[in-house]
Design a protein around this motif. Structure first.
Motif, PDB file in Angstrom:
ATOM      1  N   ARG A  13       0.786  -1.235   0.000  1.00 44.20           N
ATOM      2  CA  ARG A  13       0.000   0.000   0.000  1.00 44.20           C
ATOM      3  C   ARG A  13       0.821   1.289   0.000  1.00 44.20           C
ATOM      4  O   ARG A  13       0.515   2.243  -0.686  1.00 44.20           O
ATOM      5  CB  ARG A  13      -0.901  -0.075   1.238  1.00 44.20           C
ATOM      6  N   GLY A  14       1.818   1.351   0.861  1.00 48.40           N
ATOM      7  CA  GLY A  14       2.722   2.510   0.852  1.00 48.40           C
ATOM      8  C   GLY A  14       2.244   3.732   1.613  1.00 48.40           C
ATOM      9  O   GLY A  14       2.716   4.840   1.352  1.00 48.40           O
ATOM     10  N   SER A  15       1.350   3.540   2.594  1.00 49.55           N
ATOM     11  CA  SER A  15       0.895   4.728   3.323  1.00 49.55           C
ATOM     12  C   SER A  15       2.015   5.305   4.200  1.00 49.55           C
ATOM     13  O   SER A  15       2.100   6.514   4.387  1.00 49.55           O
ATOM     14  CB  SER A  15      -0.348   4.416   4.156  1.00 49.55           C
ATOM     15  N   ASN A  16       2.892   4.464   4.717  1.00 54.77           N
ATOM     16  CA  ASN A  16       4.036   4.977   5.476  1.00 54.77           C
ATOM     17  C   ASN A  16       5.033   5.679   4.558  1.00 54.77           C
ATOM     18  O   ASN A  16       5.665   6.651   4.959  1.00 54.77           O
ATOM     19  CB  ASN A  16       4.717   3.862   6.271  1.00 54.77           C
ATOM     20  N   LEU A  17       5.152   5.175   3.341  1.00 54.83           N
ATOM     21  CA  LEU A  17       6.007   5.867   2.362  1.00 54.83           C
ATOM     22  C   LEU A  17       5.483   7.290   2.157  1.00 54.83           C
ATOM     23  O   LEU A  17       6.250   8.256   2.134  1.00 54.83           O
ATOM     24  CB  LEU A  17       6.024   5.096   1.031  1.00 54.83           C
ATOM     25  N   LYS A  18       4.164   7.407   2.014  1.00 52.04           N
ATOM     26  CA  LYS A  18       3.539   8.730   1.813  1.00 52.04           C
ATOM     27  C   LYS A  18       3.869   9.644   2.985  1.00 52.04           C
ATOM     28  O   LYS A  18       4.230  10.800   2.792  1.00 52.04           O
ATOM     29  CB  LYS A  18       2.014   8.592   1.761  1.00 52.04           C
ATOM     30  N   SER A  19       3.701   9.128   4.183  1.00 53.29           N
ATOM     31  CA  SER A  19       3.947   9.986   5.342  1.00 53.29           C
ATOM     32  C   SER A  19       5.428  10.368   5.421  1.00 53.29           C
ATOM     33  O   SER A  19       5.764  11.502   5.763  1.00 53.29           O
ATOM     34  CB  SER A  19       3.440   9.330   6.629  1.00 53.29           C
ATOM     35  N   LEU A  20       6.308   9.434   5.070  1.00 52.42           N
ATOM     36  CA  LEU A  20       7.743   9.764   5.082  1.00 52.42           C
ATOM     37  C   LEU A  20       8.081  10.778   3.995  1.00 52.42           C
ATOM     38  O   LEU A  20       8.893  11.677   4.191  1.00 52.42           O
ATOM     39  CB  LEU A  20       8.591   8.497   4.910  1.00 52.42           C
ATOM     40  N   TYR A  21       7.433  10.624   2.851  1.00 55.48           N
ATOM     41  CA  TYR A  21       7.681  11.565   1.753  1.00 55.48           C
ATOM     42  C   TYR A  21       7.237  12.975   2.163  1.00 55.48           C
ATOM     43  O   TYR A  21       7.987  13.947   1.996  1.00 55.48           O
ATOM     44  CB  TYR A  21       6.952  11.107   0.490  1.00 55.48           C
ATOM     45  N   ASN A  22       6.043  13.089   2.718  1.00 49.16           N
ATOM     46  CA  ASN A  22       5.545  14.407   3.154  1.00 49.16           C
ATOM     47  C   ASN A  22       6.462  15.016   4.213  1.00 49.16           C
ATOM     48  O   ASN A  22       6.751  16.207   4.176  1.00 49.16           O
ATOM     49  CB  ASN A  22       4.117  14.298   3.699  1.00 49.16           C
ATOM     50  N   PHE A  23       6.924  14.170   5.102  1.00 48.40           N
ATOM     51  CA  PHE A  23       7.847  14.630   6.137  1.00 48.40           C
ATOM     52  C   PHE A  23       9.163  15.112   5.503  1.00 48.40           C
ATOM     53  O   PHE A  23       9.695  16.165   5.869  1.00 48.40           O
ATOM     54  CB  PHE A  23       8.103  13.473   7.111  1.00 48.40           C
ATOM     55  N   SER A  24       9.656  14.343   4.540  1.00 51.16           N
ATOM     56  CA  SER A  24      10.957  14.675   3.932  1.00 51.16           C
ATOM     57  C   SER A  24      10.933  16.023   3.225  1.00 51.16           C
ATOM     58  O   SER A  24      11.962  16.653   3.033  1.00 51.16           O
ATOM     59  CB  SER A  24      11.380  13.576   2.951  1.00 51.16           C
ATOM     60  N   LYS A  25       9.742  16.440   2.838  1.00 50.45           N
ATOM     61  CA  LYS A  25       9.619  17.717   2.124  1.00 50.45           C
ATOM     62  C   LYS A  25       9.659  18.917   3.071  1.00 50.45           C
ATOM     63  O   LYS A  25       9.735  20.062   2.628  1.00 50.45           O
ATOM     64  CB  LYS A  25       8.304  17.739   1.326  1.00 50.45           C
ATOM     65  N   LYS A  26       9.573  18.643   4.367  1.00 51.14           N
ATOM     66  CA  LYS A  26       9.624  19.743   5.329  1.00 51.14           C
ATOM     67  C   LYS A  26      11.068  20.168   5.561  1.00 51.14           C
ATOM     68  O   LYS A  26      11.976  19.336   5.544  1.00 51.14           O
ATOM     69  CB  LYS A  26       8.993  19.311   6.671  1.00 51.14           C
ATOM     70  N   LYS A  27      11.215  21.444   5.841  1.00 51.84           N
ATOM     71  CA  LYS A  27      12.553  21.992   6.051  1.00 51.84           C
ATOM     72  C   LYS A  27      13.273  21.318   7.233  1.00 51.84           C
ATOM     73  O   LYS A  27      14.475  21.063   7.173  1.00 51.84           O
ATOM     74  CB  LYS A  27      12.427  23.493   6.311  1.00 51.84           C
ATOM     75  N   ILE A  28      12.500  21.013   8.261  1.00 48.38           N
ATOM     76  CA  ILE A  28      13.111  20.440   9.473  1.00 48.38           C
ATOM     77  C   ILE A  28      13.503  18.965   9.313  1.00 48.38           C
ATOM     78  O   ILE A  28      14.170  18.397  10.174  1.00 48.38           O
ATOM     79  CB  ILE A  28      12.148  20.531  10.684  1.00 48.38           C
ATOM     80  N   SER A  29      13.084  18.352   8.213  1.00 50.59           N
ATOM     81  CA  SER A  29      13.370  16.927   8.045  1.00 50.59           C
ATOM     82  C   SER A  29      14.860  16.688   7.789  1.00 50.59           C
ATOM     83  O   SER A  29      15.445  17.326   6.910  1.00 50.59           O
ATOM     84  CB  SER A  29      12.561  16.377   6.871  1.00 50.59           C
ATOM     85  N   PRO A  30      15.459  15.717   8.503  1.00 49.96           N
ATOM     86  CA  PRO A  30      16.874  15.439   8.235  1.00 49.96           C
ATOM     87  C   PRO A  30      17.085  14.547   7.003  1.00 49.96           C
ATOM     88  O   PRO A  30      18.206  14.321   6.578  1.00 49.96           O
ATOM     89  CB  PRO A  30      17.322  14.713   9.509  1.00 49.96           C
ATOM     90  N   ILE A  31      15.987  14.029   6.449  1.00 50.68           N
ATOM     91  CA  ILE A  31      16.152  13.070   5.332  1.00 50.68           C
ATOM     92  C   ILE A  31      15.632  13.581   3.987  1.00 50.68           C
ATOM     93  O   ILE A  31      14.741  14.424   3.923  1.00 50.68           O
ATOM     94  CB  ILE A  31      15.460  11.716   5.631  1.00 50.68           C
ATOM     95  N   LYS A  32      16.230  13.012   2.949  1.00 48.46           N
ATOM     96  CA  LYS A  32      15.711  13.218   1.594  1.00 48.46           C
ATOM     97  C   LYS A  32      15.469  11.813   1.042  1.00 48.46           C
ATOM     98  O   LYS A  32      16.373  10.960   1.096  1.00 48.46           O
ATOM     99  CB  LYS A  32      16.771  13.919   0.738  1.00 48.46           C
ATOM    100  N   ILE A  33      14.276  11.571   0.569  1.00 46.52           N
ATOM    101  CA  ILE A  33      14.029  10.244  -0.015  1.00 46.52           C
ATOM    102  C   ILE A  33      14.587  10.248  -1.434  1.00 46.52           C
ATOM    103  O   ILE A  33      14.090  10.951  -2.315  1.00 46.52           O
ATOM    104  CB  ILE A  33      12.533   9.875   0.022  1.00 46.52           C
ATOM    105  N   ASP A  34      15.629   9.462  -1.598  1.00 52.57           N
ATOM    106  CA  ASP A  34      16.331   9.478  -2.876  1.00 52.57           C
ATOM    107  C   ASP A  34      16.006   8.248  -3.708  1.00 52.57           C
ATOM    108  O   ASP A  34      16.293   8.205  -4.895  1.00 52.57           O
ATOM    109  CB  ASP A  34      17.838   9.540  -2.596  1.00 52.57           C
ATOM    110  N   LEU A  35      15.402   7.267  -3.073  1.00 58.58           N
ATOM    111  CA  LEU A  35      15.142   6.014  -3.781  1.00 58.58           C
ATOM    112  C   LEU A  35      14.008   5.231  -3.115  1.00 58.58           C
ATOM    113  O   LEU A  35      13.907   5.228  -1.886  1.00 58.58           O
ATOM    114  CB  LEU A  35      16.442   5.196  -3.725  1.00 58.58           C
ATOM    115  N   VAL A  36      13.189   4.620  -3.939  1.00 56.64           N
ATOM    116  CA  VAL A  36      12.175   3.697  -3.414  1.00 56.64           C
ATOM    117  C   VAL A  36      12.400   2.346  -4.079  1.00 56.64           C
ATOM    118  O   VAL A  36      12.481   2.255  -5.303  1.00 56.64           O
ATOM    119  CB  VAL A  36      10.742   4.208  -3.681  1.00 56.64           C
ATOM    120  N   PHE A  37      12.527   1.333  -3.261  1.00 58.84           N
ATOM    121  CA  PHE A  37      12.685  -0.016  -3.794  1.00 58.84           C
ATOM    122  C   PHE A  37      11.449  -0.831  -3.453  1.00 58.84           C
ATOM    123  O   PHE A  37      10.971  -0.814  -2.314  1.00 58.84           O
ATOM    124  CB  PHE A  37      13.931  -0.695  -3.204  1.00 58.84           C
ATOM    125  N   SER A  38      10.928  -1.520  -4.462  1.00 60.05           N
ATOM    126  CA  SER A  38       9.810  -2.419  -4.208  1.00 60.05           C
ATOM    127  C   SER A  38      10.128  -3.800  -4.750  1.00 60.05           C
ATOM    128  O   SER A  38      10.710  -3.929  -5.835  1.00 60.05           O
ATOM    129  CB  SER A  38       8.537  -1.880  -4.873  1.00 60.05           C
TER     130      SER A  38
END
Ligand code: GRF
Length: 186
Positions: A13-38
């Motif tokens: 489903r990827g709902s956690n991926l969505k939440s991580l992606y939205n988080f990563s777009k915030k300035k305060i986020s320490p991460i950048k999602i650079d790759l998704v593996f399925s």
């Protein structure tokens, strides 16, 4: 601030991926999602990753060693420093985990160490637990057993169904994963 290049591994489903992606777009986020593996070509989360123009890879091979070696090469090339498992249904090998020691984390829908593995909500309800919740933890070579980073506890409601409990836990998961990542890197 230089962001930590992060890979998210999914199977569904990827709902956690969505939440991580939205988080990563915030300035305060320490991460950048650079790759998704399925490991599942038709995963809804994989579709989502493509829609967001995330570098998305699907690999399949009966030989786990060959598959993981291909994957490791790509991760290295893209300078991935953190792997977030989010509904990833394949067990990673000892060799793979060793290569990314302390850099692979997972979210699990129970209060670990209770209810490792599948069908957590069903078992929680069968055992009439008063509480359930979710856990973000480091991944080691034993299933759902690595050091706990953060946990959220919720009360199980009276006569609650599996569907309702899983929905309520999932809402907490979406908040907990970003919080755990923030905790790790602050
Ligand atoms: C979540 O409940 C997660 O805790 C578990 O698998 C489920 C994945 O859901 N490991 P989604 O694919 O992130 O929506």
């Amino acid at each position: 601030m230089k962001k930590i290049y992060t890979a998210v591994f999914i199977s569904g489903r990827g709902s956690n991926l969505k939440s991580l992606y939205n988080f990563s777009k915030k300035k305060i986020s320490p991460i950048k999602i650079d790759l998704v593996f399925s490991n599942n070509k038709s995963a809804a989360g994989f579709k989502y990753a493509k829609e967001k123009n995330l570098y998305s890879i699907y690999l399949s091979d009966k030989n786990i060693k060959i598959l993981e070696n291909k994957l490791l090469k790509i991760l290295k090339k893209r300078k991935i420093k953190l792997i977030c498992l989010a509904g990833f249904m394949k067990v990673l090998s000892y060799n793979f985990i060793k290569k990314y020691k302390g850099k692979i984390i997972n979210i699990h829908p129970s209060l670990l160490p209770k209810y490792k593995g599948l069908n957590t909500h069903k078992r929680v309800l069968q055992n009439k637990e008063a509480y359930s919740g979710c856990t973000v933890h480091f991944v080691n070579h034993k299933l759902d057993s690595g050091k706990i980073i953060l946990q959220k506890k919720i009360k199980v409601l009276r006569n609650e169904s599996i569907k309702k409990l899983s929905k309520r836990v999932l809402i907490e998961e979406h908040k907990l994963y970003p919080k755990a990542i923030t905790k790790l890197f602050s």
